[in-house]
Scaffold this motif. Structure first.
Motif, short mmCIF file in Angstrom:
data_model
loop_
_atom_site.label_atom_id
_atom_site.label_comp_id
_atom_site.label_asym_id
_atom_site.label_seq_id
_atom_site.Cartn_x
_atom_site.Cartn_y
_atom_site.Cartn_z
N VAL A 30 -77.21 -67.35 16.34
CA VAL A 30 -77.29 -68.28 15.20
C VAL A 30 -77.04 -67.54 13.89
CG1 VAL A 30 -78.86 -69.80 13.91
CG2 VAL A 30 -78.77 -69.93 16.38
N LEU A 31 -77.56 -66.33 13.77
CA LEU A 31 -77.32 -65.52 12.58
C LEU A 31 -75.84 -65.19 12.43
CD1 LEU A 31 -78.61 -64.01 10.20
CD2 LEU A 31 -78.78 -62.03 11.70
N ALA A 32 -75.17 -64.88 13.52
CA ALA A 32 -73.74 -64.59 13.47
C ALA A 32 -72.93 -65.82 13.05
CB ALA A 32 -73.25 -64.08 14.82
N VAL A 33 -73.28 -66.98 13.56
CA VAL A 33 -72.58 -68.21 13.18
C VAL A 33 -72.82 -68.53 11.70
CG1 VAL A 33 -72.49 -70.71 13.57
CG2 VAL A 33 -72.54 -69.14 15.51
N ALA A 34 -74.04 -68.32 11.22
CA ALA A 34 -74.33 -68.54 9.80
C ALA A 34 -73.52 -67.60 8.93
CB ALA A 34 -75.83 -68.35 9.53
N ALA A 35 -73.37 -66.35 9.35
CA ALA A 35 -72.57 -65.40 8.58
C ALA A 35 -71.10 -65.79 8.58
CB ALA A 35 -72.75 -64.00 9.15
N PHE A 64 -75.07 -74.72 4.15
CA PHE A 64 -75.05 -74.67 5.61
C PHE A 64 -75.58 -73.34 6.13
CE2 PHE A 64 -71.53 -77.99 5.70
CZ PHE A 64 -72.43 -78.99 6.02
N GLY A 65 -75.22 -72.24 5.47
CA GLY A 65 -75.73 -70.94 5.88
C GLY A 65 -77.24 -70.86 5.72
N GLY A 66 -77.76 -71.42 4.63
CA GLY A 66 -79.20 -71.43 4.41
C GLY A 66 -79.94 -72.26 5.44
N ILE A 67 -79.37 -73.42 5.79
CA ILE A 67 -80.00 -74.27 6.81
C ILE A 67 -80.00 -73.56 8.16
CG2 ILE A 67 -79.70 -76.40 8.14
CD1 ILE A 67 -78.76 -77.70 5.50
N MET A 68 -78.90 -72.88 8.48
CA MET A 68 -78.85 -72.16 9.75
C MET A 68 -79.81 -70.98 9.75
SD MET A 68 -74.96 -72.45 10.99
CE MET A 68 -75.40 -71.90 12.61
N LEU A 74 -87.04 -69.81 12.53
CA LEU A 74 -87.91 -70.50 13.49
C LEU A 74 -87.66 -70.02 14.92
CD1 LEU A 74 -87.75 -74.13 12.04
CD2 LEU A 74 -89.58 -72.45 11.81
N ILE A 75 -86.40 -69.83 15.28
CA ILE A 75 -86.07 -69.34 16.62
C ILE A 75 -86.62 -67.93 16.82
CG2 ILE A 75 -84.16 -68.67 18.13
CD1 ILE A 75 -82.58 -71.00 16.92
N VAL A 98 -84.42 -63.63 6.53
CA VAL A 98 -85.52 -64.07 5.66
C VAL A 98 -85.02 -64.41 4.26
CG1 VAL A 98 -87.61 -63.29 4.50
CG2 VAL A 98 -87.37 -62.96 6.93
N PHE A 99 -84.25 -63.53 3.64
CA PHE A 99 -83.80 -63.79 2.27
C PHE A 99 -82.78 -64.93 2.18
CE2 PHE A 99 -85.35 -59.36 1.65
CZ PHE A 99 -86.38 -59.71 0.80
N PRO A 100 -81.79 -65.03 3.10
CA PRO A 100 -80.93 -66.21 3.06
C PRO A 100 -81.70 -67.50 3.33
CG PRO A 100 -79.90 -64.50 4.36
CD PRO A 100 -81.29 -64.03 4.05
N GLU A 101 -82.75 -67.42 4.14
CA GLU A 101 -83.57 -68.60 4.41
C GLU A 101 -84.27 -69.06 3.14
OE1 GLU A 101 -87.61 -70.23 5.30
OE2 GLU A 101 -87.24 -68.13 4.88
N LEU A 102 -84.75 -68.12 2.36
CA LEU A 102 -85.38 -68.50 1.09
C LEU A 102 -84.38 -69.15 0.15
CD1 LEU A 102 -87.66 -65.38 0.49
CD2 LEU A 102 -88.35 -67.65 1.25
N GLY A 103 -83.15 -68.66 0.16
CA GLY A 103 -82.10 -69.30 -0.64
C GLY A 103 -81.80 -70.71 -0.14
N GLY A 104 -81.81 -70.91 1.18
CA GLY A 104 -81.59 -72.24 1.73
C GLY A 104 -82.71 -73.19 1.36
N VAL A 105 -83.95 -72.71 1.39
CA VAL A 105 -85.08 -73.54 0.97
C VAL A 105 -84.94 -73.90 -0.50
CG1 VAL A 105 -87.58 -73.53 0.61
CG2 VAL A 105 -86.64 -72.70 2.75
N TYR A 106 -84.51 -72.94 -1.32
CA TYR A 106 -84.32 -73.18 -2.75
C TYR A 106 -83.25 -74.25 -2.97
CZ TYR A 106 -83.17 -72.20 -7.63
OH TYR A 106 -82.94 -72.31 -8.97
N LEU A 107 -82.16 -74.19 -2.22
CA LEU A 107 -81.11 -75.20 -2.37
C LEU A 107 -81.59 -76.58 -1.88
CD1 LEU A 107 -77.88 -73.31 -1.32
CD2 LEU A 107 -78.47 -74.16 -3.58
#
Length: 113
Positions: A30-35, A64-68, A74-75, A98-107
């Motif tokens: 999932v991380l690779a697909v987000a990247a 989309f990257g933040g949501i992934m 969670l996974i 963790v840091f991209p996830e925080l950016g996704g939450v911010y968006l």
């Protein structure tokens, strides 16, 4: 003659071993697909003549990257909670997202643009 009861194991489609790193590996995928989504969304405006509207692709890629990455956290947490062995796939997936996830939450919370 021995009359010991035979232990019957369930053999389904997916054979689960108790601590097999299923969620850790899934986390890395999932991380690779987000990247890949993030990189492609950054490259689209560079190779086309979109002008100012090309910035929409970048913001969409961040979203989309933040949501992934939120999904990836969670996974990875599920993998760590299952105490999978080896633990490094789940830990790596968690640490890198963790840091991209925080950016996704911010968006998702409505960034003040």
């Amino acid at each position: 003659m021995s009359t010991q009861p035979q232990k019957q194991e369930w053999e389904g489609v997916i054979r689960w071993r108790p601590h097999q790193p299923v969620f850790g590996r899934l986390s890395l995928w999932v991380l690779a697909v987000a990247a890949i989504i993030a990189v492609i969304s950054f490259l689209i405006p560079m190779f086309g003549s979109y002008g100012e509207s090309g910035m929409g692709f970048i913001v969409l890629g961040w979203g989309f990257g933040g949501i992934m990455c939120i999904t990836n956290v969670l996974i990875a947490l599920i993998g760590l909670a299952r105490r999978e062995s080896p633990r490094w796939p789940a830990i790596t997936g968690l640490a890198l997202s963790v840091f991209p996830e925080l950016g996704g939450v911010y968006l998702l919370r409505g960034a003040p643009w």
